[in-house]
Motif scaffolding. Structure first.
Motif, mmCIF file in Angstrom:
data_model
loop_
_atom_site.group_PDB
_atom_site.id
_atom_site.type_symbol
_atom_site.label_atom_id
_atom_site.label_comp_id
_atom_site.label_asym_id
_atom_site.label_seq_id
_atom_site.Cartn_x
_atom_site.Cartn_y
_atom_site.Cartn_z
ATOM 1 N N GLN A 12 0.816 -1.220 0.000
ATOM 2 C CA GLN A 12 0.000 0.000 0.000
ATOM 3 C C GLN A 12 0.850 1.270 0.000
ATOM 4 O O GLN A 12 0.500 2.265 -0.646
ATOM 5 C CB GLN A 12 -0.898 0.014 1.222
ATOM 6 N N GLU A 32 9.353 -4.967 -6.824
ATOM 7 C CA GLU A 32 8.563 -5.821 -5.919
ATOM 8 C C GLU A 32 9.076 -7.254 -6.021
ATOM 9 O O GLU A 32 9.207 -7.793 -7.110
ATOM 10 C CB GLU A 32 7.076 -5.750 -6.294
ATOM 11 N N LYS A 33 9.325 -7.868 -4.879
ATOM 12 C CA LYS A 33 9.902 -9.223 -4.917
ATOM 13 C C LYS A 33 8.880 -10.308 -5.255
ATOM 14 O O LYS A 33 9.226 -11.348 -5.801
ATOM 15 C CB LYS A 33 10.605 -9.548 -3.593
ATOM 16 N N ASN A 34 7.605 -10.076 -4.956
ATOM 17 C CA ASN A 34 6.585 -11.102 -5.198
ATOM 18 C C ASN A 34 6.197 -11.184 -6.679
ATOM 19 O O ASN A 34 6.329 -10.212 -7.411
ATOM 20 C CB ASN A 34 5.328 -10.804 -4.380
ATOM 21 N N THR A 52 -10.670 -2.132 8.799
ATOM 22 C CA THR A 52 -10.952 -0.839 8.157
ATOM 23 C C THR A 52 -11.986 -1.065 7.061
ATOM 24 O O THR A 52 -11.775 -1.881 6.164
ATOM 25 C CB THR A 52 -9.681 -0.239 7.541
ATOM 26 N N HIS A 96 11.308 -8.909 -8.566
ATOM 27 C CA HIS A 96 12.568 -8.178 -8.434
ATOM 28 C C HIS A 96 12.859 -7.924 -6.953
ATOM 29 O O HIS A 96 12.574 -6.846 -6.431
ATOM 30 C CB HIS A 96 12.516 -6.852 -9.188
ATOM 31 N N GLY A 127 7.840 -2.692 3.984
ATOM 32 C CA GLY A 127 6.923 -3.240 4.986
ATOM 33 C C GLY A 127 7.592 -3.580 6.305
ATOM 34 O O GLY A 127 8.817 -3.693 6.400
ATOM 35 N N CYS A 129 6.452 -6.297 8.057
ATOM 36 C CA CYS A 129 6.054 -7.680 8.375
ATOM 37 C C CYS A 129 6.968 -8.689 7.681
ATOM 38 O O CYS A 129 6.533 -9.779 7.323
ATOM 39 C CB CYS A 129 4.612 -7.912 7.949
ATOM 40 N N PHE A 275 5.804 -8.695 14.140
ATOM 41 C CA PHE A 275 6.793 -8.790 13.059
ATOM 42 C C PHE A 275 7.885 -7.733 13.246
ATOM 43 O O PHE A 275 7.711 -6.779 13.984
ATOM 44 C CB PHE A 275 6.115 -8.496 11.717
ATOM 45 N N ILE A 322 -3.848 1.550 5.778
ATOM 46 C CA ILE A 322 -3.898 1.906 4.363
ATOM 47 C C ILE A 322 -4.261 3.390 4.236
ATOM 48 O O ILE A 322 -3.670 4.130 3.454
ATOM 49 C CB ILE A 322 -4.939 1.014 3.643
#
Ligand SMILES: Cc1cc2nc3c(=O)[nH]c(=O)nc-3n(C[C@H](O)[C@H](O)[C@H](O)COP(=O)(O)OP(=O)(O)OC[C@H]3O[C@@H](n4cnc5c(N)ncnc54)[C@H](O)[C@@H]3O)c2cc1C
Length: 336
Positions: A12, A32-34, A52, A96, A127, A129, A275, A322
């Motif tokens: 986010q 982004e690694k995912n 939320t 990446h 992040g 986490c 985390f 968020i």
């Protein structure tokens, strides 16, 4: 490849900043690694529903396509984030993972498995986490245990007597849903900070927003009190079916000992104990790997050109959410 700004992480925080920079015509890229946007939400436990409402879960300029008062599921928010990136055609390189971030002249070198990218400025939005935090006494357990990061549903659990450890929303929600199938004990390290999610049919976030509380910072004293556990649905009734335990201080085999010296044997432990971020890839002399300091500096690190987004309570009490992270993104974008 050279870019003015590289954002690390397309959660986010990274998406909000990306959209803000796009609107001001900046030259930027998100790494982004995912393999897909939203995967970090998809990996969370099956029954997770956001506290939320949709109204406070949307990113800038694109509605969620859900009733504003409804609480999105974790997969709905993941799909929405994916749609968001596609809708605005944000420049995102998936798969990446940033392996290292080093200083290179006046800018930075960012290494991934696909090569190196150079940037004048870098925003770390990776992040908080990334690393499950587990108490040290877990090492003395001989029974199986998992962290909430790997917990999916009651099927993830083995045995009959289950200990759930943690004093936040995840611990409460997991402990509650396990009561249907297991003998559940819930261990808390302080008095849980319960709050109703709805007052007179309206979300407490709506009231907090209207009163301007979401944009206020939280005192250190209140922050240390811990997050509020929002009560909605049948959470309160189910939590009444758990046995309560104070903080666990040590363990041996299947036995745990709490602060009152009480000993009890369990079959399985779920740690919903939070985390930590992972900033190991930052290999820059002088980088202060200290969340409290970065928070005090509102995400502006001491290394010139290196910024952070998504630090809990970075600027306000809603920075973790968020709703608040996107305001922090707009604030940061003014300095890039
Ligand atoms: C169980 C749970 C429930 C929550 N419920 C709510 C809620 O109801 N409402 C709400 O507003 N907030 C909620 N939150 C809080 C918050 O919204 C999330 O934690 C959110 O995911 C944080 O966003 P972020 O963008 O800072 O980080 P993340 O969502 O973690 O995104 C960081 C991204 O960076 C990527 N990344 C990490 N390291 C690298 C690297 N080295 N290279 C490249 N990419 C990398 C990750 O893959 C990830 O996609 C909840 C959090 C949890 C844990």
């Amino acid at each position: 490849m050279k870019k003015q700004i590289v954002i690390i992480g397309a959660g986010q925080a990274g998406l909000s900043l990306g959209r803000t920079l796009q609107k001001s015509g900046k030259d930027f890229l998100i790494l982004e690694k995912n393999p897909s946007i939203g995967d970090n939400w998809r990996k969370r436990f099956d029954s997770l529903v956001l506290f939320t409402p949709a109204r406070y879960s949307a990113l800038p300029d694109l509605e969620m396509a859900l009733p504003p008062k409804s609480q999105p599921t974790k997969n709905q928010i993941a799909d929405y984030f994916e749609r968001y990136a596609a809708h605005f055609e944000l420049p995102i390189y998936l798969n990446h993972a940033v392996e290292s971030l080093t200083k290179e002249g006046n800018g930075f070198a960012i290494k991934t498995a696909h090569g190196e990218i150079f940037a004048e400025q870098v925003v770390v939005a990776s992040g908080f986490c990334e690393r499950p935090a587990i108490p040290s006494w877990a090492a003395d357990l001989s029974i199986p245990y998992i962290h909430s990061a790997s917990y999916k549903s009651p099927v993830s659990v083995k045995g009959k007597k289950v200990l759930v450890v943690g004093t936040g929303n995840s611990a409460a929600q997991i402990a509650a849903e396990l009561t249907k199938y297991y003998d559940v004990t819930w261990s808390v390290n302080r008095k849980p900070n319960f709050a109703p999610l709805y007052i007179f049919g309206r979300s407490v976030l709506w009231f907090a927003d209207k009163l301007g509380l979401m944009d206020k910072s939280l005192s250190e004293k209140k922050r240390k009190k811990g997050e509020q556990i929002y009560l909605f649905g049948d959470l309160k009734q189910k939590l009444k079916q758990t046995k309560r335990k104070t903080k666990i201080v040590s363990a041996s085999g299947a036995l745990v000992i709490d602060t009152k010296g009480k000993q009890e044997v369990f079959d399985f432990v779920v740690f919903a104990t939070g985390f930590l971020p992972n900033y190991d890839f930052i290999q820059i002399p002088g980088f202060e790997n200290n969340l409290d300091q970065l928070r005090a500096q509102e995400g502006f690190s001491l290394v010139e050109g290196l910024y952070f987004l998504g630090i809990p309570h970075q600027r306000t009490r809603s920075s973790t959410l968020i709703f608040g992270a996107q305001k922090d993104a707009i604030h940061l974008a003014k300095h890039l």
